[in-house]
Design a protein around this motif. Structure first.
Motif, mmCIF file in Angstrom:
data_model
loop_
_atom_site.group_PDB
_atom_site.id
_atom_site.type_symbol
_atom_site.label_atom_id
_atom_site.label_comp_id
_atom_site.label_asym_id
_atom_site.label_seq_id
_atom_site.Cartn_x
_atom_site.Cartn_y
_atom_site.Cartn_z
ATOM 1 N N THR A 83 0.846 -1.191 0.000
ATOM 2 C CA THR A 83 0.000 0.000 0.000
ATOM 3 C C THR A 83 0.884 1.244 0.000
ATOM 4 O O THR A 83 1.594 1.490 0.980
ATOM 5 C CB THR A 83 -0.913 0.026 1.248
ATOM 6 N N VAL A 85 2.224 4.887 0.567
ATOM 7 C CA VAL A 85 1.998 5.859 1.634
ATOM 8 C C VAL A 85 2.185 7.240 1.017
ATOM 9 O O VAL A 85 3.258 7.546 0.497
ATOM 10 C CB VAL A 85 2.996 5.648 2.797
ATOM 11 N N LYS A 86 1.124 8.037 1.062
ATOM 12 C CA LYS A 86 1.196 9.372 0.469
ATOM 13 C C LYS A 86 0.721 10.388 1.479
ATOM 14 O O LYS A 86 -0.323 10.178 2.097
ATOM 15 C CB LYS A 86 0.341 9.420 -0.784
ATOM 16 N N ARG A 90 4.679 10.251 5.589
ATOM 17 C CA ARG A 90 3.665 9.721 6.495
ATOM 18 C C ARG A 90 4.013 8.343 7.053
ATOM 19 O O ARG A 90 3.438 7.908 8.049
ATOM 20 C CB ARG A 90 2.316 9.672 5.768
ATOM 21 N N TRP A 91 5.003 7.657 6.460
ATOM 22 C CA TRP A 91 5.399 6.351 6.998
ATOM 23 C C TRP A 91 5.900 6.499 8.432
ATOM 24 O O TRP A 91 5.751 5.577 9.231
ATOM 25 C CB TRP A 91 6.453 5.674 6.105
ATOM 26 N N LEU A 94 2.915 6.301 10.632
ATOM 27 C CA LEU A 94 2.434 4.919 10.725
ATOM 28 C C LEU A 94 3.314 4.107 11.670
ATOM 29 O O LEU A 94 2.812 3.318 12.475
ATOM 30 C CB LEU A 94 2.403 4.275 9.336
ATOM 31 N N ALA A 137 5.992 2.753 1.115
ATOM 32 C CA ALA A 137 4.820 1.875 1.073
ATOM 33 C C ALA A 137 4.830 1.002 2.314
ATOM 34 O O ALA A 137 5.889 0.625 2.819
ATOM 35 C CB ALA A 137 4.829 1.014 -0.185
ATOM 36 N N ARG A 138 3.631 0.706 2.773
ATOM 37 C CA ARG A 138 3.465 -0.210 3.905
ATOM 38 C C ARG A 138 3.173 -1.584 3.333
ATOM 39 O O ARG A 138 2.406 -1.724 2.382
ATOM 40 C CB ARG A 138 2.318 0.241 4.792
ATOM 41 N N TYR A 154 7.951 -1.893 5.804
ATOM 42 C CA TYR A 154 7.884 -0.756 4.898
ATOM 43 C C TYR A 154 8.960 -0.904 3.839
ATOM 44 O O TYR A 154 10.053 -1.405 4.115
ATOM 45 C CB TYR A 154 8.138 0.563 5.653
#
Length: 171
Positions: A83, A85-86, A90-91, A94, A137-138, A154
């Motif tokens: 997924t 991450v935008k 922002r990771w 998370l 991305a996660r 990630y």
């Protein structure tokens, strides 16, 4: 309680030799991981943060799909979904949320602050040595019956590096 901290230099089909920046980032994340593990000891959890790094083959922007980058960044892991991450920074939020979830119930401000500081320290260790994360991305990993309490993974892409970050928390 057993604690591990690891930094890995993994092979991939398009792998080049690790650079001093890779080794420095891995060492910095291992050092932060050890500190995070000690700090979360009061929550009675084992926290392990692993970083794998490699050169970004073909330069930025990557020419391979995000799913292929994810598989290359954490070889040996089974990935169910990727997924994006935008925005990419922002990771860190998370990661903070994941670490905060490890706190004993009821959660305290101390554990929330500890989780935030720990996430920031991990991100700073990575970006100081590899550069700013430009794509993140996660990863949703496939778990078996013997899997730990939880894992978050990630894939992080800088202008020149590909990194996989695996955070494992066990009771």
């Amino acid at each position: 309680m057993r604690r591990t901290t690891e930094a890995h230099e993994r092979s991939s089909p398009d792998r080049q030799t690790a650079t001093p920046a890779d080794r420095a980032a891995q060492a910095a994340v291992a050092e932060v991981s050890a500190a995070v593990a000690r700090e979360f000891d009061a929550a009675d959890h084992m926290v392990d943060v692993q970083l794998t790094t490699m050169p970004l083959a073909g330069g930025f922007p990557p020419r391979r799909p995000l799913e292929q980058l994810a598989a290359a960044s954490l070889p040996g892991t089974q990935i169910r979904a990727v997924t994006p991450v935008k925005p990419p920074w922002r990771w860190i939020e998370l990661l903070h949320g994941s670490l905060e979830a490890t706190a004993c119930s009821p959660r305290t401000d101390r554990h929330g602050s500890l989780a935030e500081v720990s996430a920031l320290r991990v991100s700073e260790a990575i970006e100081q040595h590899l550069g700013a994360v430009r794509i993140a991305a996660r990863l949703d990993l496939v778990h078996d019956a013997s899997s730990p309490a939880w894992q978050n993974a990630y894939v992080l892409v800088t202008a020149t590096r590909l990194a996989g970050l695996l955070v494992t928390v066990e009771d």
